[in-house]
Design an enzyme around this catalytic site. Structure first.
Site, PDB file in Angstrom:
ATOM      1  N   ASP A 144      -0.474  -7.621   1.492  1.00  0.00           N
ATOM      2  CA  ASP A 144       0.119  -6.279   1.484  1.00  0.00           C
ATOM      3  C   ASP A 144       1.645  -6.390   1.536  1.00  0.00           C
ATOM      4  O   ASP A 144       2.262  -6.197   2.582  1.00  0.00           O
ATOM      5  CB  ASP A 144      -0.439  -5.506   2.693  1.00  0.00           C
ATOM      6  N   SER A 178       4.390   1.944   8.236  1.00  0.00           N
ATOM      7  CA  SER A 178       4.026   0.916   7.260  1.00  0.00           C
ATOM      8  C   SER A 178       5.253   0.400   6.531  1.00  0.00           C
ATOM      9  O   SER A 178       6.135   1.173   6.161  1.00  0.00           O
ATOM     10  CB  SER A 178       3.095   1.513   6.202  1.00  0.00           C
ATOM     11  N   HIS A 227       0.814  -1.225   0.000  1.00  0.00           N
ATOM     12  CA  HIS A 227       0.000   0.000   0.000  1.00  0.00           C
ATOM     13  C   HIS A 227       0.845   1.272   0.000  1.00  0.00           C
ATOM     14  O   HIS A 227       0.345   2.346  -0.296  1.00  0.00           O
ATOM     15  CB  HIS A 227      -1.029  -0.015   1.146  1.00  0.00           C
TER      16      HIS A 227
END
Ligand SMILES: *[C@@H]1O[C@H](CO)[C@@H](O)[C@H](O)[C@H]1NC(C)=O
Length: 272
Positions: free
Chosen positions: A122, A216, A75
């Protein structure tokens, strides 16, 4: 860390806030909450990703698994026309430290089953334009084999550059937090998108310590191996959080690494 209702949140933020910070994509904000400063260069596999799209810049974490390859969350790079630069060997990301190596990313492979809805699979593998120089400050971290799963209750560390509180004080130095691998039921109760084969349910039950958006792509390190990738959470909650389960993707990662190596051979169709 991204939220499941990404677009809704982006719109809400744009409506509520007008300062420059808001122009950053969602993945750009971030924080290790209630963590501690890392001893400089004690996490030599850590990569800082600068993601540029037109005039917008966002940041993510990542980690070096081979001198030419960095793992991160899909992402972080799932928009058209982004350029990615990786900084290795950093402690204070705002400074020009002699230990830093900035390397452009040539191309990357997002997992073919990556889905923005529920942030499934992801994971992205980034191919560096040139090999990192391995030294005291820049090193690779091993990943587990396919059959090597991390057990519930295990304590692991996650590090990242980002905010250190909900108030949005950004840290320039690498921060770290220790989190526990949780029962999958805890995440399953939160969302039907939780897939235990490919995800890890992680967090601090007291909900004081956590990672968030700008972290992230960073690694969840358990027993000296990278077992997870910071992926997403649920709304504003600090607990629980979802990490990509690396062992599940190990065969896919190995295959991509073989392809990267083939591309490096001069004269091969995809080289250059
Ligand atoms: C996490 O990092 C801290 C600080 O370096 C260390 O004391 C702790 O043992 C680490 N925990 C794990 C599970 O590796």
């Amino acid at each position: 860390m991204a939220l499941s209702h990404q677009h809704w949140w982006e719109m809400l933020l744009l409506l509520l806030l007008t300062n420059a910070f808001v122009l950053l994509p969602w993945a750009g904000a971030g924080r290790i909450i209630d963590g501690q400063k890392v001893k400089p260069h004690s996490r030599p596999y850590m990569a800082h990703l600068k993601i540029q799209r037109g005039s917008q810049t966002s940041y993510c974490g990542g980690f070096l698994i081979r001198p030419d390859a960095v793992l991160s969350a899909a992402h972080c790079v799932d928009k058209e026309g982004v350029r990615v630069t990786v900084t290795l060997g950093a402690h204070n990301i705002r400074l020009w430290e002699w230990s830093q190596q900035k390397i452009r990313v040539g191309h990357w492979v997002v997992h073919p089953k990556y889905s923005r809805v529920g942030l499934k699979n992801d994971i992205v593998l980034l191919k560096l334009e040139k090999n990192a120089r391995i030294n005291k400050n820049v090193q690779i971290i091993p990943i587990p084999d396919e059959k090597e799963s991390v057990r519930e209750g295990a304590l692991c560390n996650v590090s990242g550059w980002g905010w250190t509180s909900m108030k949005g004080h950004k840290s320039n130095v690498l921060m770290e937090v220790e989190l526990k691998v949780q029962k999958e039921e805890i995440c399953q109760q939160r969302s039907s998108n939780f897939q235990h084969q490919s995800m890890l349910c992680v967090g601090d039950e007291c909900s004081k310590k956590a990672t968030s958006k700008g972290d992230s792509g960073g690694p969840l390190v358990c027993n000296k191996k990278a077992h997870g990738i910071v992926s997403h959470g649920y709304g504003d909650c600090l607990f629980p959080e979802v990490f990509t389960r690396i062992s599940h993707f190990e065969p896919w990662i190995r295959e991509q690494l073989r392809r990267f190596a083939l591309q490096d051979i001069p004269g091969s169709p995809s080289s250059g």
